[in-house]
Design a protein around this motif. Structure first.
Motif, PDB file in Angstrom:
ATOM      1  N   VAL A 125      39.504 -70.201 -24.515  1.00  0.00           N
ATOM      2  CA  VAL A 125      40.039 -70.882 -25.602  1.00  0.00           C
ATOM      3  C   VAL A 125      41.694 -71.846 -25.087  1.00  0.00           C
ATOM      4  O   VAL A 125      41.252 -73.325 -24.999  1.00  0.00           O
ATOM      5  CB  VAL A 125      41.329 -70.821 -26.492  1.00  0.00           C
ATOM      6  CG1 VAL A 125      42.801 -69.861 -26.475  1.00  0.00           C
ATOM      7  CG2 VAL A 125      41.079 -71.586 -27.646  1.00  0.00           C
ATOM      8  N   TYR A 184      39.042 -75.476 -29.049  1.00  0.00           N
ATOM      9  CA  TYR A 184      38.516 -75.116 -29.858  1.00  0.00           C
ATOM     10  C   TYR A 184      36.365 -74.729 -30.372  1.00  0.00           C
ATOM     11  O   TYR A 184      35.942 -74.508 -31.369  1.00  0.00           O
ATOM     12  CB  TYR A 184      38.512 -75.047 -31.252  1.00  0.00           C
ATOM     13  CG  TYR A 184      40.749 -74.281 -30.920  1.00  0.00           C
ATOM     14  CD1 TYR A 184      40.668 -73.470 -31.402  1.00  0.00           C
ATOM     15  CD2 TYR A 184      41.217 -75.808 -30.447  1.00  0.00           C
ATOM     16  CE1 TYR A 184      42.478 -73.198 -31.795  1.00  0.00           C
ATOM     17  CE2 TYR A 184      42.514 -74.834 -30.627  1.00  0.00           C
ATOM     18  CZ  TYR A 184      42.827 -74.180 -30.703  1.00  0.00           C
ATOM     19  OH  TYR A 184      44.366 -73.809 -30.936  1.00  0.00           O
ATOM     20  N   ASP A 213      36.370 -77.672 -36.682  1.00  0.00           N
ATOM     21  CA  ASP A 213      37.776 -78.296 -36.968  1.00  0.00           C
ATOM     22  C   ASP A 213      39.087 -77.455 -36.693  1.00  0.00           C
ATOM     23  O   ASP A 213      39.083 -76.380 -38.225  1.00  0.00           O
ATOM     24  CB  ASP A 213      36.963 -78.616 -38.462  1.00  0.00           C
ATOM     25  CG  ASP A 213      37.483 -80.203 -38.777  1.00  0.00           C
ATOM     26  OD1 ASP A 213      38.898 -79.947 -38.646  1.00  0.00           O
ATOM     27  OD2 ASP A 213      37.372 -80.751 -40.217  1.00  0.00           O
ATOM     28  N   ILE A 214      39.730 -77.627 -36.116  1.00  0.00           N
ATOM     29  CA  ILE A 214      41.220 -77.131 -36.618  1.00  0.00           C
ATOM     30  C   ILE A 214      41.835 -77.464 -37.539  1.00  0.00           C
ATOM     31  O   ILE A 214      42.713 -76.843 -37.968  1.00  0.00           O
ATOM     32  CB  ILE A 214      41.995 -77.678 -35.295  1.00  0.00           C
ATOM     33  CG1 ILE A 214      42.592 -79.505 -35.461  1.00  0.00           C
ATOM     34  CG2 ILE A 214      41.756 -77.215 -33.997  1.00  0.00           C
ATOM     35  CD1 ILE A 214      43.459 -79.887 -34.450  1.00  0.00           C
ATOM     36  N   ASN A 215      41.343 -79.017 -38.313  1.00  0.00           N
ATOM     37  CA  ASN A 215      42.003 -78.707 -39.454  1.00  0.00           C
ATOM     38  C   ASN A 215      41.435 -77.272 -40.840  1.00  0.00           C
ATOM     39  O   ASN A 215      42.486 -78.158 -41.886  1.00  0.00           O
ATOM     40  CB  ASN A 215      41.428 -80.513 -40.248  1.00  0.00           C
ATOM     41  CG  ASN A 215      42.596 -81.464 -39.591  1.00  0.00           C
ATOM     42  OD1 ASN A 215      43.354 -80.801 -39.606  1.00  0.00           O
ATOM     43  ND2 ASN A 215      41.521 -82.118 -38.953  1.00  0.00           N
ATOM     44  N   ILE A 256      41.146 -74.611 -39.511  1.00  0.00           N
ATOM     45  CA  ILE A 256      42.394 -73.180 -39.639  1.00  0.00           C
ATOM     46  C   ILE A 256      42.931 -72.676 -40.735  1.00  0.00           C
ATOM     47  O   ILE A 256      43.913 -74.348 -40.854  1.00  0.00           O
ATOM     48  CB  ILE A 256      42.937 -73.346 -38.126  1.00  0.00           C
ATOM     49  CG1 ILE A 256      41.736 -73.553 -37.092  1.00  0.00           C
ATOM     50  CG2 ILE A 256      43.473 -72.213 -37.789  1.00  0.00           C
ATOM     51  CD1 ILE A 256      41.696 -73.829 -35.914  1.00  0.00           C
ATOM     52  N   GLN A 293      47.236 -68.090 -36.329  1.00  0.00           N
ATOM     53  CA  GLN A 293      46.685 -67.604 -35.763  1.00  0.00           C
ATOM     54  C   GLN A 293      47.251 -67.114 -34.404  1.00  0.00           C
ATOM     55  O   GLN A 293      48.608 -66.826 -34.712  1.00  0.00           O
ATOM     56  CB  GLN A 293      47.264 -69.605 -34.780  1.00  0.00           C
ATOM     57  CG  GLN A 293      46.101 -70.939 -35.097  1.00  0.00           C
ATOM     58  CD  GLN A 293      46.686 -71.290 -36.476  1.00  0.00           C
ATOM     59  OE1 GLN A 293      47.724 -70.415 -37.070  1.00  0.00           O
ATOM     60  NE2 GLN A 293      47.318 -72.786 -36.482  1.00  0.00           N
ATOM     61  N   TYR A 344      47.270 -65.678 -30.422  1.00  0.00           N
ATOM     62  CA  TYR A 344      46.834 -66.007 -29.382  1.00  0.00           C
ATOM     63  C   TYR A 344      46.703 -65.089 -28.683  1.00  0.00           C
ATOM     64  O   TYR A 344      48.337 -64.239 -28.339  1.00  0.00           O
ATOM     65  CB  TYR A 344      47.268 -67.144 -28.687  1.00  0.00           C
ATOM     66  CG  TYR A 344      47.140 -68.429 -30.015  1.00  0.00           C
ATOM     67  CD1 TYR A 344      45.737 -69.439 -29.737  1.00  0.00           C
ATOM     68  CD2 TYR A 344      47.565 -69.390 -30.762  1.00  0.00           C
ATOM     69  CE1 TYR A 344      45.521 -70.637 -30.212  1.00  0.00           C
ATOM     70  CE2 TYR A 344      47.344 -70.502 -31.242  1.00  0.00           C
ATOM     71  CZ  TYR A 344      46.331 -70.628 -31.023  1.00  0.00           C
ATOM     72  OH  TYR A 344      46.165 -72.308 -32.544  1.00  0.00           O
ATOM     73  N   TYR A 374      39.766 -69.109 -40.779  1.00  0.00           N
ATOM     74  CA  TYR A 374      38.880 -69.695 -40.884  1.00  0.00           C
ATOM     75  C   TYR A 374      38.128 -70.167 -42.069  1.00  0.00           C
ATOM     76  O   TYR A 374      37.466 -69.445 -42.565  1.00  0.00           O
ATOM     77  CB  TYR A 374      37.356 -70.308 -39.760  1.00  0.00           C
ATOM     78  CG  TYR A 374      37.361 -72.047 -39.016  1.00  0.00           C
ATOM     79  CD1 TYR A 374      38.061 -72.536 -38.203  1.00  0.00           C
ATOM     80  CD2 TYR A 374      35.900 -71.544 -39.916  1.00  0.00           C
ATOM     81  CE1 TYR A 374      37.477 -74.167 -38.235  1.00  0.00           C
ATOM     82  CE2 TYR A 374      35.287 -73.010 -39.430  1.00  0.00           C
ATOM     83  CZ  TYR A 374      36.086 -73.964 -38.624  1.00  0.00           C
ATOM     84  OH  TYR A 374      35.422 -75.385 -38.317  1.00  0.00           O
TER      85      TYR A 374
END
Length: 99
Positions: free
Chosen positions: A9, A18, A22-24, A26, A31, A33, A44
Motif C-alpha cells: 500500500v 489503494y 475508492d477511498i471514499n 473506506i 483503517q 496500517y 470497505y
C-alpha cells in the motif's frame, strides 16, 4: 460491507496506493496500517475485486492486525503519567498510591 487487506500500500515516496479502490468507500476510522509488511486493513463499503494486492479477510485477521497496531503504538501521555505514578508509588512509598 467487507474487511479488506491491501498489500504494497505504501509507495517509495510515502503515498498510499489503494490499488484502484475508492477511498471514499473506506469506513472512516476503520483503517489499520502495518508498516512492517506494507499493508492496510479497513472496512470497505463497496464492491471489492480481489487481486494479488487486494484480499477480503476475516474479522479474526482484522482484529489481529488491530491488536498488533495497538501494541506498536507509543503510550499516550495519560498512560505514561499513570505508569510513572505507579513506579514512584512502588519505589518511594512502598506501594501506597499517590494522592
Amino acid at each position: 460491507m467487507n474487511i479488506v487487506q491491501v498489500t504494497n500500500v505504501f509507495l517509495d515516496n510515502g503515498n498510499g496506493d489503494y490499488k484502484g479502490l475508492d477511498i471514499n468507500k473506506i469506513v472512516p476510522g476503520s483503517q489499520v496500517y502495518n508498516a512492517n509488511d506494507n499493508s492496510a486493513y479497513f472496512l470497505y463499503d463497496g464492491e471489492v475485486l480481489e487481486s494479488t494486492d487486494i484480499s477480503i479477510v476475516t474479522q479474526s485477521i482484522y482484529n489481529s492486525a488491530k491488536q498488533l497496531y495497538k501494541e506498536d503504538q507509543p503510550l499516550s501521555i495519560e498512560e505514561r503519567i499513570k505508569e510513572l505514578e505507579e513506579t514512584v508509588a512502588l519505589s518511594l512509598l512502598g506501594g501506597a498510591p499517590l494522592v
